[in-house]
Design an enzyme around this catalytic site. Structure first.
Site, PDB file in Angstrom:
ATOM      1  N   ASP A  64      -6.344   5.496   3.782  1.00 24.52           N
ATOM      2  CA  ASP A  64      -6.223   4.314   3.325  1.00 24.52           C
ATOM      3  C   ASP A  64      -6.774   3.072   3.931  1.00 24.52           C
ATOM      4  O   ASP A  64      -6.719   2.014   3.216  1.00 24.52           O
ATOM      5  CB  ASP A  64      -4.767   4.335   2.702  1.00 24.52           C
ATOM      6  CG  ASP A  64      -3.802   4.190   3.913  1.00 24.52           C
ATOM      7  OD1 ASP A  64      -4.100   4.377   4.855  1.00 24.52           O
ATOM      8  OD2 ASP A  64      -2.456   4.402   3.707  1.00 24.52           O
ATOM      9  N   HIS A  65      -6.504   3.023   5.055  1.00 26.57           N
ATOM     10  CA  HIS A  65      -6.859   1.801   6.035  1.00 26.57           C
ATOM     11  C   HIS A  65      -8.449   1.534   6.276  1.00 26.57           C
ATOM     12  O   HIS A  65      -8.794   0.464   5.882  1.00 26.57           O
ATOM     13  CB  HIS A  65      -5.921   1.980   7.300  1.00 26.57           C
ATOM     14  CG  HIS A  65      -4.701   1.463   7.181  1.00 26.57           C
ATOM     15  ND1 HIS A  65      -3.701   2.333   6.443  1.00 26.57           N
ATOM     16  CD2 HIS A  65      -4.033   0.618   8.049  1.00 26.57           C
ATOM     17  CE1 HIS A  65      -2.562   1.851   6.680  1.00 26.57           C
ATOM     18  NE2 HIS A  65      -2.541   0.999   7.469  1.00 26.57           N
ATOM     19  N   ASP A 119       3.282   4.415  10.675  1.00 20.15           N
ATOM     20  CA  ASP A 119       2.789   3.055  10.127  1.00 20.15           C
ATOM     21  C   ASP A 119       4.204   2.580   9.694  1.00 20.15           C
ATOM     22  O   ASP A 119       5.222   3.067   9.344  1.00 20.15           O
ATOM     23  CB  ASP A 119       2.189   3.311   8.703  1.00 20.15           C
ATOM     24  CG  ASP A 119       1.772   2.085   8.105  1.00 20.15           C
ATOM     25  OD1 ASP A 119       0.321   1.801   8.441  1.00 20.15           O
ATOM     26  OD2 ASP A 119       2.601   1.312   7.927  1.00 20.15           O
ATOM     27  N   ARG A 379       2.467  -9.206   5.376  1.00 20.55           N
ATOM     28  CA  ARG A 379       2.432  -9.862   6.752  1.00 20.55           C
ATOM     29  C   ARG A 379       1.062 -10.956   6.689  1.00 20.55           C
ATOM     30  O   ARG A 379       0.381 -10.875   6.077  1.00 20.55           O
ATOM     31  CB  ARG A 379       1.950  -8.765   7.681  1.00 20.55           C
ATOM     32  CG  ARG A 379       3.009  -7.836   8.171  1.00 20.55           C
ATOM     33  CD  ARG A 379       2.718  -6.874   9.194  1.00 20.55           C
ATOM     34  NE  ARG A 379       3.738  -6.267   9.569  1.00 20.55           N
ATOM     35  CZ  ARG A 379       4.058  -4.927   9.889  1.00 20.55           C
ATOM     36  NH1 ARG A 379       2.569  -4.277  10.148  1.00 20.55           N
ATOM     37  NH2 ARG A 379       4.921  -4.179  10.021  1.00 20.55           N
ATOM     38  N   SER A 535       3.429  -3.935  13.303  1.00 11.89           N
ATOM     39  CA  SER A 535       2.833  -2.619  13.010  1.00 11.89           C
ATOM     40  C   SER A 535       3.354  -1.848  14.126  1.00 11.89           C
ATOM     41  O   SER A 535       3.973  -1.908  15.293  1.00 11.89           O
ATOM     42  CB  SER A 535       1.420  -2.576  13.096  1.00 11.89           C
ATOM     43  OG  SER A 535       0.792  -2.371  14.304  1.00 11.89           O
ATOM     44  N   ARG A 537       1.282   0.436  15.386  1.00 12.56           N
ATOM     45  CA  ARG A 537       0.078   0.882  16.118  1.00 12.56           C
ATOM     46  C   ARG A 537       0.044   1.303  17.520  1.00 12.56           C
ATOM     47  O   ARG A 537       0.718   0.043  18.312  1.00 12.56           O
ATOM     48  CB  ARG A 537      -1.114  -0.085  15.683  1.00 12.56           C
ATOM     49  CG  ARG A 537      -0.854  -1.559  16.553  1.00 12.56           C
ATOM     50  CD  ARG A 537      -2.075  -2.444  15.777  1.00 12.56           C
ATOM     51  NE  ARG A 537      -1.994  -2.558  14.538  1.00 12.56           N
ATOM     52  CZ  ARG A 537      -2.364  -3.734  13.985  1.00 12.56           C
ATOM     53  NH1 ARG A 537      -2.718  -4.709  14.734  1.00 12.56           N
ATOM     54  NH2 ARG A 537      -1.892  -3.984  12.582  1.00 12.56           N
TER      55      ARG A 537
HETATM   56  C1  MIC Z   1      -0.241  -2.869   9.279  1.00 12.16           C
HETATM   57  O1  MIC Z   1       0.334  -3.276   8.282  1.00 12.16           O
HETATM   58  O2  MIC Z   1      -0.018  -3.591  10.303  1.00 12.16           O
HETATM   59  C2  MIC Z   1      -0.688  -1.551   9.554  1.00 12.16           C
HETATM   60  C3  MIC Z   1      -2.282  -1.474   9.583  1.00 12.16           C
HETATM   61  O3  MIC Z   1      -0.589  -0.727   8.545  1.00 12.16           O
HETATM   62  C4  MIC Z   1      -0.220  -0.949  10.853  1.00 12.16           C
HETATM   63  C5  MIC Z   1      -0.629   0.619  11.280  1.00 12.16           C
HETATM   64  C6  MIC Z   1      -1.822   0.312  12.049  1.00 12.16           C
HETATM   65  O4  MIC Z   1      -1.821  -0.545  12.713  1.00 12.16           O
HETATM   66  O5  MIC Z   1      -2.741   1.137  11.919  1.00 12.16           O
HETATM   67  C7  MIC Z   1       1.552  -0.727  10.617  1.00 12.16           C
HETATM   68  O6  MIC Z   1       2.052  -1.259   9.912  1.00 12.16           O
HETATM   69  O7  MIC Z   1       2.202   0.292  11.346  1.00 12.16           O
HETATM   70 FE1  SF4 Z   2      -1.789  -1.048   4.554  1.00  9.67          FE
HETATM   71 FE2  SF4 Z   2      -0.080  -1.916   6.392  1.00  9.67          FE
HETATM   72 FE3  SF4 Z   2      -1.102  -3.380   4.418  1.00  9.67          FE
HETATM   73 FE4  SF4 Z   2       0.817  -1.753   3.850  1.00  9.67          FE
HETATM   74  S1  SF4 Z   2       0.950  -3.416   5.342  1.00  9.67           S
HETATM   75  S2  SF4 Z   2      -1.158  -2.065   2.773  1.00  9.67           S
HETATM   76  S3  SF4 Z   2       0.112   0.069   5.110  1.00  9.67           S
HETATM   77  S4  SF4 Z   2      -2.409  -2.306   6.226  1.00  9.67           S
END
Ligand code: MIC
Ligand code: SF4
Length: 642
Positions: A64-65, A119, A379, A535, A537
């Site tokens: 999905d990313h 995630d 975010r 996140s 990550r």
């Molecule tokens: C995000 O919302 O920052 C992400 C991208 O979903 C991350 C995961 C990632 O960096 O792959 C998260 O929330 O953990």
């Molecule tokens: Fe995707 Fe993270 Fe954004 Fe949710 S917050 S839509 S999991 S990138």
């Protein structure tokens, strides 16, 4: 003494430790999820563990990313994850099927179960009464292999909801209010448990909006009870048998209490560049806007889409505004296509995106320079949208839609009466984009498809006796993982390639950092409070590891990131006297003597600043298991040794 809902689920799942607040406990994990941006690493780590088949009740791999596919990298990663999933007993949600959290809520989440996901927004599952937590990829790999997931036994905060939301005020405003009160570090070490008569008036997707964005509080997770509303939702998903009623005991004892009268809430917005920088829409005033984005795992349900369509019906997006909408899942997309909602959105001039994270993670739709963008996401960290000088505001779908029409920040309560949302008796159920794993017999014949972008991940060495290194970077408070390891369309395709992605490490703060760190050979980073928020990550630990970072010294850490550092053998050190932060400067040479012995046997950790000629104390609170990981140079080494 009665138990909170959180404690009840923990009691059912605890396999190590005792339910004593502040101590480390190990939990049996029923379900896991991964997404593609963290998933490749998690599955490489799972492979390194040598387990044939996952031991969980259900593990799902989502794509999905990284769905932009502007080169071969994303598509290669998708194929890799698909093949690993097939071989090892994991369900595979194909690209196009939707955002992991939305799909998991609809199709797989079960009240009372434990879920960890690579995630940070995995707590979305709390909307359906799960104990759902964000974790590092390696933790998820271990859980898939049947290992426990370790957390600090959390405090439980009662969020008592009374009253009912007024028209055009929504779940997003509830969580923004909680963030306004508690801030981005207010939830550290805590589970937010929602109770009170106000809960009844919130649908499952609304509850999920709240638990989803609870991640921004730094909380371990957030959870709602499982009640009649949950049952209706599961019924409509054809999953009635997954229902169990769950709630806290009437005499449950909470550590803290927050009272929110839903009827008093007004439309809110988180202003740049932090989710807790919350003001009322009215207070912000009629600022001119350039972009509106509706979607993300926070606000992309059928209910959200229908409300937006009601506002947009028969109207046209303001000539100066670009409106992008991404339905959260194939189910939502299909439903709005069938019931005419989609036609309304298209007619109004919305740019319809695929069901994926998209603009939320900077995968397209970056705003114009200095652009003001209203987003229903969770975010708004600096630079995350892909435009460094953009101003991102986080709002409800209602505020977003109304403002898209007027071209200025607008309070949605000006729109007139809100029609009631009636959840369909049956959602469109079609799991044809979820590929089941191969049978035990067929699994050995499944070939793993590895593209050239997939490089081995770095593994640390056992902890050295002494660390001597320069402070190659000093940063301030609330540093996010988007600072440490930025995302976006250019960088995300490198998630399976640590040497390549590390070239972008900390470049939001200092473009020269990767080069300087490599030249220095080893590094120490100094930070303020809540270091590593945001996140899950693991790349925010793996890239520094690759660049030679040995320790982070800061005022305090965010939960998931601290664990990711320990999992990778990077020392998480905290100032004993916060005032020492001001004395240490970038470029100073630091010596941490006898650190290995101290981690092993205990004792004061003294850091000598050789440049300034003074010493200061830091602390490193580790469980026995944490000590083992630090000494071994991370979780993988530790697991192998044991
Ligand atoms: C995000 O919302 O920052 C992400 C991208 O979903 C991350 C995961 C990632 O960096 O792959 C998260 O929330 O953990
Ligand atoms: Fe995707 Fe993270 Fe954004 Fe949710 S917050 S839509 S999991 S990138």
């Amino acid at each position: 003494m009665g138990l909170t809902l959180t404690e009840k689920i923990i009691k059912e799942h605890i396999v190590d430790g005792e339910m004593k607040k502040g101590t480390e406990i190990g939990l049996r994990i029923d379900q896991t999820l991964t997404q593609d941006a963290t998933g490749t690493m998690a599955y490489l780590q799972f492979e390194a563990m040598g387990v044939d088949r996952v031991k969980t009740e259900k593990s799902v791999a989502y794509i999905d990313h990284n769905t932009l596919q502007s080169g071969f990298e994303n598509a290669d990663d998708h194929r890799f994850i698909g093949s690993v999933a097939k071989k090892h007993g994991i369900w595979f949600s194909r690209p196009g099927n939707g955002i992991c959290h939305q799909v998991h809520l609809e199709r797989f989440g079960k009240p009372g179960k434990t879920l960890i996901g690579s995630d940070s927004h995995t707590p979305t599952g709390g909307g359906i009464g799960m104990l759902a937590m964000g974790a590092g990829g390696l933790d998820v790999a271990v859980a898939m292999g049947g290992g426990a997931y370790y957390i600090t036994m959390p405090k439980v905060v009662k969020i008592n909801l009374t009253g009912k939301l007024n028209d055009w005020v929504s779940a997003k405003d509830v969580i923004l209010e909680v963030l306004r009160q508690l801030t981005v570090k207010g939830g550290v070490g805590k589970v937010m448990e929602y109770t009170g008569e106000g809960v009844k008036s919130l649908s499952v997707p609304e509850r999920a909006t709240i638990t989803n964005m609870g991640a921004e509080l730094g909380a371990t997770t957030s959870i709602f009870p499982s009640d009649e509303t949950t049952l209706q939702f599961l019924k409509a998903q054809g999953r009635e048998e997954d229902y169990v009623p769950l709630s806290a005991d009437p005499d449950a004892v909470y550590d803290e209490e927050v009272n929110i009268d839903l009827s008093k809430l007004v439309p809110l917005a988180a202003c740049p560049h932090s989710p807790d920088n919350v003001k009322t829409v009215e207070e912000i005033g009629k600022i001119k806007i350039d972009q509106v984005c509706i979607g993300s795992c926070t606000n992309s349900s059928l209910q959200d889409m229908r409300k937006v369509a009601h506002i947009l019906k028969g109207k046209t997006v303001h000539p100066d505004v670009s409106l992008a909408i991404a339905p959260g899942s194939k189910q939502v997309f299909n439903q709005i296509a069938e019931d005419g909602t989609l036609a309304i959105l298209i007619a109004a001039g919305a740019r319809i995106l695929e069901s994926a994270c998209g603009p939320c993670i900077g995968m397209g739709q970056s705003p114009n320079s200095k652009g003001v963008s209203l987003r229903t996401f969770n975010r708004n960290f600096l630079g995350r949208s892909g435009t460094k000088d953009a101003q991102i505001y986080l709002v409800s779908p209602e505020t977003a839609a109304v403002s898209a029409l007027t071209g200025v920040f607008t309070d949605p309560r000006t729109v007139g009466n809100m029609p009631p949302y009636v959840m369909p008796e049956k959602f469109i159920i079609n799991d044809n984009m979820v590929v089941p794993p191969a049978s035990v017999e067929d699994a050995p014949n499944v070939e793993i498809l590895r593209g050239p972008n997939i490089k081995p991940f770095p593994i640390n060495k056992p902890l050295a006796e002494n660390i001597e290194s320069a402070v190659t970077l000093k940063v301030g408070d609330n540093i996010t993982t988007d600072h440490i390891m930025p995302a976006g369309a250019k960088i995300l395709p490198l998630r399976s390639n640590i040497p390549a992605i590390s070239e972008y490490c900390f470049t939001v703060c200092d473009e020269t950092f990767p080069k300087r760190a490599k030249e220095a050979g080893t590094s120490i980073i100094v930070g303020g409070v809540n270091y590593g928020q945001g996140s899950s990550r693991e790349h925010a630990a793996l890239a520094p590891l690759y660049l030679g970072v040995k320790a982070i010294i800061c005022k305090s850490f965010a939960r998931i990131h601290r664990q990711n550092l320990i999992n990778n053998g990077i020392l998480p050190l905290e100032f004993v006297n916060e005032s020492d932060y001001d004395k240490v400067e970038q470029g100073d040479n630091l010596v941490i003597a006898n650190i290995r012995s101290i981690v092993e046997n205990g004792g004061q950790i003294i850091v000598e600043d050789k440049t300034k000629g003074f010493s200061f104390e830091v602390k490193c609170e580790l469980s026995e298991r944490g000590k083992g990981m630090m000494l071994a140079g991370g979780l993988l080494n530790y697991t192998k040794n044991n």
